[in-house]
Design a protein around this motif. Structure first.
Motif, PDB file in Angstrom:
ATOM      1  N   LYS A 169       1.794   1.170  -3.222  1.00 27.98           N
ATOM      2  CA  LYS A 169       2.308  -0.199  -3.221  1.00 27.98           C
ATOM      3  C   LYS A 169       3.103  -0.475  -4.487  1.00 27.98           C
ATOM      4  O   LYS A 169       4.086  -1.219  -4.460  1.00 27.98           O
TER       5      LYS A 169
ATOM      6  N   VAL B   3      11.468  -2.764  -3.940  1.00 25.92           N
ATOM      7  CA  VAL B   3      11.842  -4.110  -3.490  1.00 25.92           C
ATOM      8  C   VAL B   3      12.469  -4.898  -4.636  1.00 25.92           C
ATOM      9  O   VAL B   3      13.502  -5.556  -4.472  1.00 25.92           O
ATOM     10  N   ASP B   4      11.859  -4.827  -5.821  1.00 28.08           N
ATOM     11  CA  ASP B   4      12.395  -5.536  -6.987  1.00 28.08           C
ATOM     12  C   ASP B   4      13.771  -5.011  -7.380  1.00 28.08           C
ATOM     13  O   ASP B   4      14.676  -5.788  -7.714  1.00 28.08           O
TER      14      ASP B   4
ATOM     15  N   ALA C 224      16.396  -6.283  -4.957  1.00 22.94           N
ATOM     16  CA  ALA C 224      16.688  -7.694  -5.235  1.00 22.94           C
ATOM     17  C   ALA C 224      17.586  -7.831  -6.464  1.00 22.94           C
ATOM     18  O   ALA C 224      18.557  -8.604  -6.454  1.00 22.94           O
ATOM     19  N   GLU C 225      17.296  -7.088  -7.526  1.00 17.53           N
ATOM     20  CA  GLU C 225      18.112  -7.148  -8.744  1.00 17.53           C
ATOM     21  C   GLU C 225      19.542  -6.675  -8.486  1.00 17.53           C
ATOM     22  O   GLU C 225      20.500  -7.305  -8.939  1.00 17.53           O
TER      23      GLU C 225
ATOM     24  N   LYS D 138       5.519 -12.422   3.589  1.00 18.14           N
ATOM     25  CA  LYS D 138       5.610 -12.629   2.144  1.00 18.14           C
ATOM     26  C   LYS D 138       5.871 -11.297   1.454  1.00 18.14           C
ATOM     27  O   LYS D 138       5.756 -10.227   2.045  1.00 18.14           O
ATOM     28  N   LYS D 139       6.207 -11.384   0.169  1.00 17.05           N
ATOM     29  CA  LYS D 139       6.555 -10.181  -0.580  1.00 17.05           C
ATOM     30  C   LYS D 139       5.422  -9.153  -0.538  1.00 17.05           C
ATOM     31  O   LYS D 139       5.678  -7.957  -0.335  1.00 17.05           O
ATOM     32  N   ALA D 140       4.183  -9.575  -0.718  1.00 17.33           N
ATOM     33  CA  ALA D 140       3.054  -8.633  -0.712  1.00 17.33           C
ATOM     34  C   ALA D 140       2.946  -7.925   0.632  1.00 17.33           C
ATOM     35  O   ALA D 140       2.686  -6.710   0.683  1.00 17.33           O
ATOM     36  N   ASP D 141       3.155  -8.654   1.717  1.00 13.62           N
ATOM     37  CA  ASP D 141       3.115  -8.050   3.048  1.00 13.62           C
ATOM     38  C   ASP D 141       4.278  -7.071   3.240  1.00 13.62           C
ATOM     39  O   ASP D 141       4.120  -6.003   3.821  1.00 13.62           O
ATOM     40  N   TYR D 142       5.439  -7.463   2.756  1.00 14.33           N
ATOM     41  CA  TYR D 142       6.633  -6.628   2.854  1.00 14.33           C
ATOM     42  C   TYR D 142       6.440  -5.333   2.068  1.00 14.33           C
ATOM     43  O   TYR D 142       6.744  -4.248   2.556  1.00 14.33           O
ATOM     44  N   VAL D 143       5.904  -5.461   0.849  1.00 12.79           N
ATOM     45  CA  VAL D 143       5.644  -4.295   0.007  1.00 12.79           C
ATOM     46  C   VAL D 143       4.630  -3.366   0.678  1.00 12.79           C
ATOM     47  O   VAL D 143       4.809  -2.145   0.707  1.00 12.79           O
TER      48      VAL D 143
ATOM     49  N   ALA E 241       6.813  -1.796  -4.457  1.00  9.64           N
ATOM     50  CA  ALA E 241       7.151  -3.049  -5.138  1.00  9.64           C
ATOM     51  C   ALA E 241       8.325  -2.833  -6.085  1.00  9.64           C
ATOM     52  O   ALA E 241       9.217  -3.693  -6.189  1.00  9.64           O
TER      53      ALA E 241
END
Length: 94
Positions: A21, A28-29, A32-33, A5-10, A25
């Protein structure tokens, strides 16, 4: 088998690059954008070591409702397509 999941990936990214973190994050964001913006404009996106994301044109056609058997028209549309890179394929199959 569980999903990353995103939290694990972050958390994994923060540990890997030695940052917080919150910074991970944000990275990662941002990725994605950038990916979504490029896909919307039709640009292919190459993610090194992972693969390539492109947008393809799907032509108009007909589809059949399996319950009623009724046919309907499906409009032309754009769809994302992901081609997995050789490095990831080799890593998974090894």
């Amino acid at each position: 088998m569980s999903m990353l999941k995103k939290a694990d990936y972050v958390a994994a990214l923060a540990e890997k690059i030695g940052s917080t973190k919150a910074d991970a994050a944000a990275i990662v964001d941002a990725i994605a954008e950038i990916t979504v913006e490029a896909a919307k404009s039709g640009e292919p996106v190459l993610v090194p070591g992972i693969g390539k994301l492109t947008v393809i044109d799907k032509p108009a056609g007909t589809a059949r409702n399996p319950r009623t058997g009724e046919t309907m028209d499906v409009p032309a549309r754009k769809a994302p397509k992901v081609s997995i890179g050789k490095a990831l394929k080799d890593a998974v199959s090894a």
